[in-house]
Scaffold this motif. Sequence first.
Motif, PDB file in Angstrom:
ATOM      1  N   ASP A 195      46.151  41.874  43.559  1.00  0.00           N
ATOM      2  CA  ASP A 195      46.021  40.289  43.337  1.00  0.00           C
ATOM      3  C   ASP A 195      45.310  39.544  42.247  1.00  0.00           C
ATOM      4  O   ASP A 195      44.975  38.353  41.966  1.00  0.00           O
ATOM      5  CB  ASP A 195      46.122  39.988  44.117  1.00  0.00           C
ATOM      6  CG  ASP A 195      46.107  39.892  45.416  1.00  0.00           C
ATOM      7  OD1 ASP A 195      48.052  39.599  45.606  1.00  0.00           O
ATOM      8  OD2 ASP A 195      46.299  40.755  46.345  1.00  0.00           O
ATOM      9  N   ASP A 200      32.037  35.822  46.507  1.00  0.00           N
ATOM     10  CA  ASP A 200      33.357  37.310  47.346  1.00  0.00           C
ATOM     11  C   ASP A 200      34.133  36.353  47.148  1.00  0.00           C
ATOM     12  O   ASP A 200      34.575  34.766  47.113  1.00  0.00           O
ATOM     13  CB  ASP A 200      32.521  36.744  48.613  1.00  0.00           C
ATOM     14  CG  ASP A 200      32.636  38.317  49.791  1.00  0.00           C
ATOM     15  OD1 ASP A 200      34.307  38.517  48.816  1.00  0.00           O
ATOM     16  OD2 ASP A 200      32.129  38.214  50.511  1.00  0.00           O
ATOM     17  N   CYS A 210      41.474  33.103  43.195  1.00  0.00           N
ATOM     18  CA  CYS A 210      40.634  33.267  42.456  1.00  0.00           C
ATOM     19  C   CYS A 210      40.386  33.774  41.443  1.00  0.00           C
ATOM     20  O   CYS A 210      38.950  33.611  40.185  1.00  0.00           O
ATOM     21  CB  CYS A 210      38.797  34.531  42.887  1.00  0.00           C
ATOM     22  SG  CYS A 210      40.080  36.298  42.868  1.00  0.00           S
ATOM     23  N   ASP A 235      44.120  31.775  51.190  1.00  0.00           N
ATOM     24  CA  ASP A 235      44.482  30.612  52.584  1.00  0.00           C
ATOM     25  C   ASP A 235      44.285  29.836  53.094  1.00  0.00           C
ATOM     26  O   ASP A 235      42.501  30.170  53.153  1.00  0.00           O
ATOM     27  CB  ASP A 235      44.780  32.753  53.070  1.00  0.00           C
ATOM     28  CG  ASP A 235      45.005  32.771  55.011  1.00  0.00           C
ATOM     29  OD1 ASP A 235      45.341  31.492  54.311  1.00  0.00           O
ATOM     30  OD2 ASP A 235      45.657  33.529  55.003  1.00  0.00           O
ATOM     31  N   ALA A 263      37.269  36.485  49.990  1.00  0.00           N
ATOM     32  CA  ALA A 263      36.081  36.746  51.360  1.00  0.00           C
ATOM     33  C   ALA A 263      36.188  36.214  52.750  1.00  0.00           C
ATOM     34  O   ALA A 263      35.699  37.186  53.249  1.00  0.00           O
ATOM     35  CB  ALA A 263      35.161  34.548  50.413  1.00  0.00           C
ATOM     36  N   GLY A 264      38.274  36.419  52.471  1.00  0.00           N
ATOM     37  CA  GLY A 264      38.514  36.672  54.177  1.00  0.00           C
ATOM     38  C   GLY A 264      38.451  35.356  55.042  1.00  0.00           C
ATOM     39  O   GLY A 264      37.080  34.165  54.044  1.00  0.00           O
ATOM     40  N   ASP A 291      37.181  42.166  45.710  1.00  0.00           N
ATOM     41  CA  ASP A 291      38.047  43.191  47.429  1.00  0.00           C
ATOM     42  C   ASP A 291      39.231  42.385  47.835  1.00  0.00           C
ATOM     43  O   ASP A 291      39.741  42.227  48.640  1.00  0.00           O
ATOM     44  CB  ASP A 291      37.218  43.066  48.349  1.00  0.00           C
ATOM     45  CG  ASP A 291      37.266  43.619  49.679  1.00  0.00           C
ATOM     46  OD1 ASP A 291      38.034  45.006  49.963  1.00  0.00           O
ATOM     47  OD2 ASP A 291      37.154  43.111  50.902  1.00  0.00           O
ATOM     48  N   GLY A 336      40.813  28.790  46.496  1.00  0.00           N
ATOM     49  CA  GLY A 336      41.722  28.745  45.322  1.00  0.00           C
ATOM     50  C   GLY A 336      42.072  30.171  45.184  1.00  0.00           C
ATOM     51  O   GLY A 336      42.174  30.786  46.005  1.00  0.00           O
TER      52      GLY A 336
HETATM   53  C1  LIG Z   1      41.078  42.551  51.842  1.00  0.00           C
HETATM   54  S1  LIG Z   1      40.819  40.648  52.018  1.00  0.00           S
HETATM   55  C2  LIG Z   1      39.299  40.260  51.483  1.00  0.00           C
HETATM   56  C3  LIG Z   1      37.958  40.935  52.942  1.00  0.00           C
HETATM   57  C4  LIG Z   1      36.677  40.392  52.910  1.00  0.00           C
HETATM   58  N1  LIG Z   1      36.437  40.894  51.319  1.00  0.00           N
HETATM   59  C5  LIG Z   1      35.565  41.374  54.108  1.00  0.00           C
HETATM   60  O1  LIG Z   1      34.939  42.507  53.930  1.00  0.00           O
HETATM   61  O2  LIG Z   1      35.122  40.607  54.372  1.00  0.00           O
HETATM   62  C6  LIG Z   1      41.374  39.848  50.877  1.00  0.00           C
HETATM   63  C7  LIG Z   1      41.423  38.412  51.262  1.00  0.00           C
HETATM   64  O3  LIG Z   1      41.903  38.098  50.381  1.00  0.00           O
HETATM   65  C8  LIG Z   1      42.389  36.354  49.743  1.00  0.00           C
HETATM   66  N2  LIG Z   1      43.282  36.858  48.756  1.00  0.00           N
HETATM   67  C9  LIG Z   1      44.518  36.714  48.232  1.00  0.00           C
HETATM   68  N3  LIG Z   1      44.578  36.934  47.310  1.00  0.00           N
HETATM   69  C10 LIG Z   1      44.110  35.717  46.684  1.00  0.00           C
HETATM   70  C11 LIG Z   1      43.879  35.301  44.997  1.00  0.00           C
HETATM   71  N4  LIG Z   1      44.225  35.411  44.338  1.00  0.00           N
HETATM   72  N5  LIG Z   1      42.005  34.420  44.857  1.00  0.00           N
HETATM   73  C12 LIG Z   1      41.865  34.633  46.149  1.00  0.00           C
HETATM   74  N6  LIG Z   1      41.453  34.968  47.648  1.00  0.00           N
HETATM   75  C13 LIG Z   1      43.021  36.217  47.316  1.00  0.00           C
HETATM   76  C14 LIG Z   1      43.138  36.760  51.100  1.00  0.00           C
HETATM   77  O4  LIG Z   1      43.381  35.681  51.798  1.00  0.00           O
HETATM   78  C15 LIG Z   1      42.449  37.531  51.752  1.00  0.00           C
HETATM   79  O5  LIG Z   1      41.257  36.595  52.939  1.00  0.00           O
END
Ligand SMILES: C[S@@+](CC[C@H](N)C(=O)[O-])C[C@H]1O[C@@H](n2cnc3c(N)ncnc32)[C@H](O)[C@@H]1O
Length: 276
Positions: free
Chosen positions: A136, A42, A106, A82, A45-46, A131, A104
């Motif tokens: 991004d 994932d 992804c 985050d 991941a959130g 996701d 970090g």
């Molecule tokens: C839409 S949310 C994910 C929700 C999760 N997939 C769920 O359904 O529970 C997007 C996440 O991506 C993270 N994010 C944004 N840019 C990123 C990157 N370049 N690498 C990793 N995580 C990132 C954000 O901090 C956020 O937590």
Amino acid sequence: MSVKSDDIGYWSELKLEIIRKYATAYSKILAAQKRFEHWYVDAFAGGGVHVSRASRQMVPGSPLNALLIVPPFTEYHLVDLDPEKIESLRTVIGKRSDVHIHPGNCNEVLLREIFPHLTYDDFRRALVLLDPYGLDLRWEVLRTAGHLRTTEVFLNFPTMDMNRNVLWTRLENVKPADIARMTAFWGDDSWRDVAYARQTTLFGDEETIKVAGMESVVKAFRERLENVAGFKHVAEPLPMRNSTRSVLYYLFFASPNDTGDHIVREIFDSYRNRGL
Ligand SMILES: C[S@@+](CC[C@H](N)C(=O)[O-])C[C@H]1O[C@@H](n2cnc3c(N)ncnc32)[C@H](O)[C@@H]1O
């Protein structure tokens, strides 16, 4: 230790349901084969939990859903940029030897720490969820995943960010930084040829004007996943709509595997016909 949750709309709850359905089938099939390890990855991941805007109830996020699947995946790799989301994930999940949490970006973590373990001869297969909120993700990740031939990918294709910040009527008005984000997501600037054409105004000036809508952009991206990233199958993406029927994003599924493709097409079709 604290938990960081986002409020989510029902379209996100449906996305979580669709991914959970396929991940359940995937894990069952791979576990029965016994030849392969199967990983859940994932990449955005959130924090692990959300709050439903509709019911105000807690809703498990995509990593938690994956952790609840029986039979379990061999390993779980969860990435987020985050630090608060990472702390939240650690709080929600606790210590488990099969769960690897990667703080970090992804785009770097996948290429450097995860995909090198998923080569065809490693006897490992993976279901990867990409996701992002917006543009991004870098194309290199999708191209590498396609060429590995071991990974199946769900992708949230971020149409909102594209519409708001890039695919404007006149390309000349778009900020260079947003054009660069789109090109990094797409892999090159061929998206301009899909969506724009040079036209001469009544006053003889040249302008780059939008000539194609989001459906053409989505179709072209699907072709890129097949022809450039090398995925054998890319299911017709599922438009995810809000209550006013505006498309918020498209859910893509790309796979090297006939069975996976067949199952996801059936799942997508069952939701497509529910007036999403
Ligand atoms: C839409 S949310 C994910 C929700 C999760 N997939 C769920 O359904 O529970 C997007 C996440 O991506 C993270 N994010 C944004 N840019 C990123 C990157 N370049 N690498 C990793 N995580 C990132 C954000 O901090 C956020 O937590």
